[in-house]
Scaffold this motif. Structure first.
Motif, PDB file in Angstrom:
ATOM      1  N   MET A  11     -71.082  10.730  34.102  1.00  0.00           N
ATOM      2  CA  MET A  11     -70.586  10.058  35.299  1.00  0.00           C
ATOM      3  C   MET A  11     -71.272  10.520  36.587  1.00  0.00           C
ATOM      4  SD  MET A  11     -66.545   9.273  34.559  1.00  0.00           S
ATOM      5  CE  MET A  11     -66.019  10.956  34.302  1.00  0.00           C
ATOM      6  N   GLY A  12     -72.344  11.306  36.456  1.00  0.00           N
ATOM      7  CA  GLY A  12     -73.102  11.724  37.623  1.00  0.00           C
ATOM      8  C   GLY A  12     -72.361  12.757  38.453  1.00  0.00           C
ATOM      9  N   SER A  13     -72.941  13.097  39.575  1.00  0.00           N
ATOM     10  CA  SER A  13     -72.331  14.059  40.498  1.00  0.00           C
ATOM     11  C   SER A  13     -71.942  13.323  41.768  1.00  0.00           C
ATOM     12  CB  SER A  13     -73.317  15.193  40.820  1.00  0.00           C
ATOM     13  OG  SER A  13     -73.617  15.924  39.650  1.00  0.00           O
ATOM     14  N   GLY A  14     -70.652  13.159  41.976  1.00  0.00           N
ATOM     15  CA  GLY A  14     -70.168  12.368  43.100  1.00  0.00           C
ATOM     16  C   GLY A  14     -70.214  13.103  44.425  1.00  0.00           C
ATOM     17  N   THR A  15     -69.664  12.461  45.428  1.00  0.00           N
ATOM     18  CA  THR A  15     -69.607  13.017  46.774  1.00  0.00           C
ATOM     19  C   THR A  15     -68.969  14.403  46.765  1.00  0.00           C
ATOM     20  OG1 THR A  15     -69.379  10.787  47.652  1.00  0.00           O
ATOM     21  CG2 THR A  15     -68.805  12.597  49.121  1.00  0.00           C
ATOM     22  N   HIS A  17     -69.952  17.065  45.401  1.00  0.00           N
ATOM     23  CA  HIS A  17     -70.372  17.927  44.293  1.00  0.00           C
ATOM     24  C   HIS A  17     -71.497  18.825  44.779  1.00  0.00           C
ATOM     25  CE1 HIS A  17     -72.001  19.129  40.365  1.00  0.00           C
ATOM     26  NE2 HIS A  17     -70.914  18.636  39.799  1.00  0.00           N
ATOM     27  N   TRP A  18     -71.544  20.038  44.264  1.00  0.00           N
ATOM     28  CA  TRP A  18     -72.570  20.983  44.720  1.00  0.00           C
ATOM     29  C   TRP A  18     -73.992  20.467  44.485  1.00  0.00           C
ATOM     30  CZ3 TRP A  18     -75.801  22.806  40.936  1.00  0.00           C
ATOM     31  CH2 TRP A  18     -75.322  22.811  39.615  1.00  0.00           C
ATOM     32  N   GLN A  19     -74.198  19.623  43.466  1.00  0.00           N
ATOM     33  CA  GLN A  19     -75.540  19.074  43.255  1.00  0.00           C
ATOM     34  C   GLN A  19     -75.933  18.112  44.373  1.00  0.00           C
ATOM     35  OE1 GLN A  19     -75.269  17.610  39.122  1.00  0.00           O
ATOM     36  NE2 GLN A  19     -76.754  19.192  38.586  1.00  0.00           N
ATOM     37  N   GLN A  20     -74.966  17.352  44.898  1.00  0.00           N
ATOM     38  CA  GLN A  20     -75.261  16.465  46.017  1.00  0.00           C
ATOM     39  C   GLN A  20     -75.598  17.271  47.269  1.00  0.00           C
ATOM     40  OE1 GLN A  20     -75.668  13.223  45.939  1.00  0.00           O
ATOM     41  NE2 GLN A  20     -75.157  13.112  43.764  1.00  0.00           N
ATOM     42  N   HIS A  21     -74.887  18.357  47.504  1.00  0.00           N
ATOM     43  CA  HIS A  21     -75.220  19.226  48.630  1.00  0.00           C
ATOM     44  C   HIS A  21     -76.626  19.813  48.458  1.00  0.00           C
ATOM     45  CE1 HIS A  21     -71.459  19.167  50.823  1.00  0.00           C
ATOM     46  NE2 HIS A  21     -70.788  19.329  49.693  1.00  0.00           N
ATOM     47  N   LEU A  31     -83.334  14.066  42.456  1.00  0.00           N
ATOM     48  CA  LEU A  31     -82.351  13.688  41.450  1.00  0.00           C
ATOM     49  C   LEU A  31     -83.040  12.910  40.340  1.00  0.00           C
ATOM     50  CD1 LEU A  31     -79.318  13.262  40.576  1.00  0.00           C
ATOM     51  CD2 LEU A  31     -79.441  11.115  41.856  1.00  0.00           C
ATOM     52  N   VAL A  32     -82.789  13.283  39.092  1.00  0.00           N
ATOM     53  CA  VAL A  32     -83.253  12.483  37.961  1.00  0.00           C
ATOM     54  C   VAL A  32     -82.205  11.409  37.729  1.00  0.00           C
ATOM     55  CG1 VAL A  32     -83.892  12.467  35.529  1.00  0.00           C
ATOM     56  CG2 VAL A  32     -84.539  14.403  36.979  1.00  0.00           C
ATOM     57  N   GLU A  33     -82.493  10.220  38.204  1.00  0.00           N
ATOM     58  CA  GLU A  33     -81.548   9.104  38.149  1.00  0.00           C
ATOM     59  C   GLU A  33     -81.529   8.503  36.746  1.00  0.00           C
ATOM     60  OE1 GLU A  33     -78.622   7.150  39.437  1.00  0.00           O
ATOM     61  OE2 GLU A  33     -79.787   7.911  41.137  1.00  0.00           O
ATOM     62  N   GLN A  34     -80.326   8.163  36.278  1.00  0.00           N
ATOM     63  CA  GLN A  34     -80.167   7.517  34.979  1.00  0.00           C
ATOM     64  C   GLN A  34     -79.653   6.097  35.166  1.00  0.00           C
ATOM     65  OE1 GLN A  34     -81.307   8.830  32.314  1.00  0.00           O
ATOM     66  NE2 GLN A  34     -81.507  10.981  32.908  1.00  0.00           N
ATOM     67  N   ASP A  35     -79.997   5.219  34.225  1.00  0.00           N
ATOM     68  CA  ASP A  35     -79.556   3.823  34.325  1.00  0.00           C
ATOM     69  C   ASP A  35     -78.047   3.687  34.184  1.00  0.00           C
ATOM     70  OD1 ASP A  35     -82.064   2.680  34.762  1.00  0.00           O
ATOM     71  OD2 ASP A  35     -82.500   2.609  32.613  1.00  0.00           O
ATOM     72  N   TYR A 151     -62.489  32.492  36.198  1.00  0.00           N
ATOM     73  CA  TYR A 151     -61.709  31.270  36.015  1.00  0.00           C
ATOM     74  C   TYR A 151     -62.137  30.241  37.057  1.00  0.00           C
ATOM     75  CZ  TYR A 151     -59.057  34.131  32.836  1.00  0.00           C
ATOM     76  OH  TYR A 151     -58.705  34.946  31.783  1.00  0.00           O
ATOM     77  N   ALA A 152     -63.197  29.517  36.718  1.00  0.00           N
ATOM     78  CA  ALA A 152     -63.834  28.593  37.660  1.00  0.00           C
ATOM     79  C   ALA A 152     -63.828  27.154  37.170  1.00  0.00           C
ATOM     80  CB  ALA A 152     -65.271  29.048  37.926  1.00  0.00           C
ATOM     81  N   GLY A 153     -63.001  26.842  36.166  1.00  0.00           N
ATOM     82  CA  GLY A 153     -62.912  25.477  35.672  1.00  0.00           C
ATOM     83  C   GLY A 153     -64.259  24.968  35.184  1.00  0.00           C
ATOM     84  N   HIS A 154     -64.551  23.712  35.514  1.00  0.00           N
ATOM     85  CA  HIS A 154     -65.816  23.101  35.091  1.00  0.00           C
ATOM     86  C   HIS A 154     -66.896  23.246  36.164  1.00  0.00           C
ATOM     87  CE1 HIS A 154     -68.267  20.837  32.420  1.00  0.00           C
ATOM     88  NE2 HIS A 154     -68.297  19.732  33.122  1.00  0.00           N
ATOM     89  N   ILE A 155     -66.661  24.130  37.103  1.00  0.00           N
ATOM     90  CA  ILE A 155     -67.614  24.424  38.178  1.00  0.00           C
ATOM     91  C   ILE A 155     -68.038  23.126  38.857  1.00  0.00           C
ATOM     92  CG2 ILE A 155     -69.641  25.800  38.832  1.00  0.00           C
ATOM     93  CD1 ILE A 155     -69.471  27.222  36.181  1.00  0.00           C
ATOM     94  N   ASN A 156     -67.043  22.367  39.285  1.00  0.00           N
ATOM     95  CA  ASN A 156     -67.266  21.076  39.923  1.00  0.00           C
ATOM     96  C   ASN A 156     -66.328  20.937  41.125  1.00  0.00           C
ATOM     97  OD1 ASN A 156     -64.826  20.739  38.618  1.00  0.00           O
ATOM     98  ND2 ASN A 156     -65.495  19.069  37.299  1.00  0.00           N
TER      99      ASN A 156
END
Length: 206
Positions: A11-15, A17-21, A31-35, A151-156
Motif C-alpha cells: 500500500m506504499g508509504s502515505g503522508t 510516513h518516514w519514507q516520505q519525509h 522513490l521506486v514507484e510501483q504500478d 516496542y516500536a510496532g511496525h515502525i510506521n
C-alpha cells in the motif's frame, strides 16, 4: 554518485510516513514507484526495482516492510552488484501478512539467500507483521546486522514514526563520500558485521 532508492511496502508509504519525509529531506533520493501498491506482485515489483538500479547505478536501498523482501529477493541477481548497502526496516513475514491482508499479495516465498551487499535490519519487539525471533532468524539468513528498537510496532506512522532522523544516520553508515546529501563517513558495514549482533538502542526511536 551513490543514490538512495526508497522501497515502500504494501500500500506504499502515505503522508507523514518516514519514507516520505526522507524523499523531502534528501532531494537526491528516489522513490521506486510501483504500478499497483495494493496488489503487490514480486515479478512486477522486481522489474521496476531493477529498472531503477540500471538507471541510477550505485545505490543504497532504504526499504520498509514488504520492500525489505523485495530487496532481499535481489540475492543471486546480477543487478545486486549495484547496491552499496541496504537499510531494511520492519521486514514483514509473508504468512503473517497474508493473515492480516488475505489474498492481497503475490510475493512467492520468503527470501532465504545471503545478501551479497552489506545490510542492516531494524526490528521491533511487537511488530504485528513479523515476530522478533523470526526477524532475528532472517537477519541471520541474509547476513544482516540487527538493531532492536524495542516496542516500536511496525515502525510506521501508526506507531509514531513520522520524520525519523536516526534513520538518516543509520543509512549514512553506507556512505563513504557524503554524496546524496548525507554526512560523509567511513563505512563500518563492509564486513557485514558492524554492530556484532543485536544492538538495543532506544535512542533510535525518534
Amino acid at each position: 554518485m551513490t543514490r538512495t532508492l526508497i522501497l515502500p511496502g504494501f500500500m506504499g508509504s502515505g503522508t507523514d510516513h518516514w519514507q516520505q519525509h526522507w524523499l523531502s529531506d534528501y532531494p537526491g533520493s528516489r522513490l521506486v514507484e510501483q504500478d499497483n501498491w495494493d496488489r503487490p506482485h514480486l515479478d512486477a515489483w522486481l522489474v521496476r526495482l531493477e529498472s531503477a538500479l540500471e538507471k541510477h547505478g550505485d545505490v543504497i536501498l532504504v526499504a520498509h516492510s514488504l520492500g525489505c523482501l523485495l530487496a532481499a529477493h535481489l540475492a543471486g541477481r546480477a543487478s545486486a552488484e549495484r547496491i552499496r548497502g541496504a537499510l531494511l526496516v520492519a521486514p514483514c513475514h509473508l504468512d503473517r501478512t497474508d493473515q492480516i491482508h488475505p489474498d492481497a499479495i503475490r510475493f512467492g516465498s520468503m527470501p532465504e539467500k545471503r545478501l551479497p551487499f552489506p545490510s542492516l535490519v531494524i526490528a521491533s519487539l511487537n511488530d504485528p507483521y513479523m515476530p522478533f525471533e523470526q526477524c532475528r532468524h532472517y537477519a541471520s539468513v541474509w547476513g544482516s546486522d540487527l538493531i532492536d528498537l524495542g516496542y516500536a510496532g511496525h515502525i510506521n506512522v501508526a506507531s509514531g514514526f513520522g520524520r525519523w532522523v536516526h534513520g538518516y544516520r543509520l543509512a549514512s553508515l553506507f556512505q563513504r563520500d557524503g554524496s546524496d546529501g548525507m554526512p560523509g563517513t567511513v563505512s563500518r558495514i563492509g564486513s557485514h558485521r558492524p554492530f556484532r549482533g543485536i544492538v538495543r538502542d532506544r535512542r533510535l526511536l525518534s
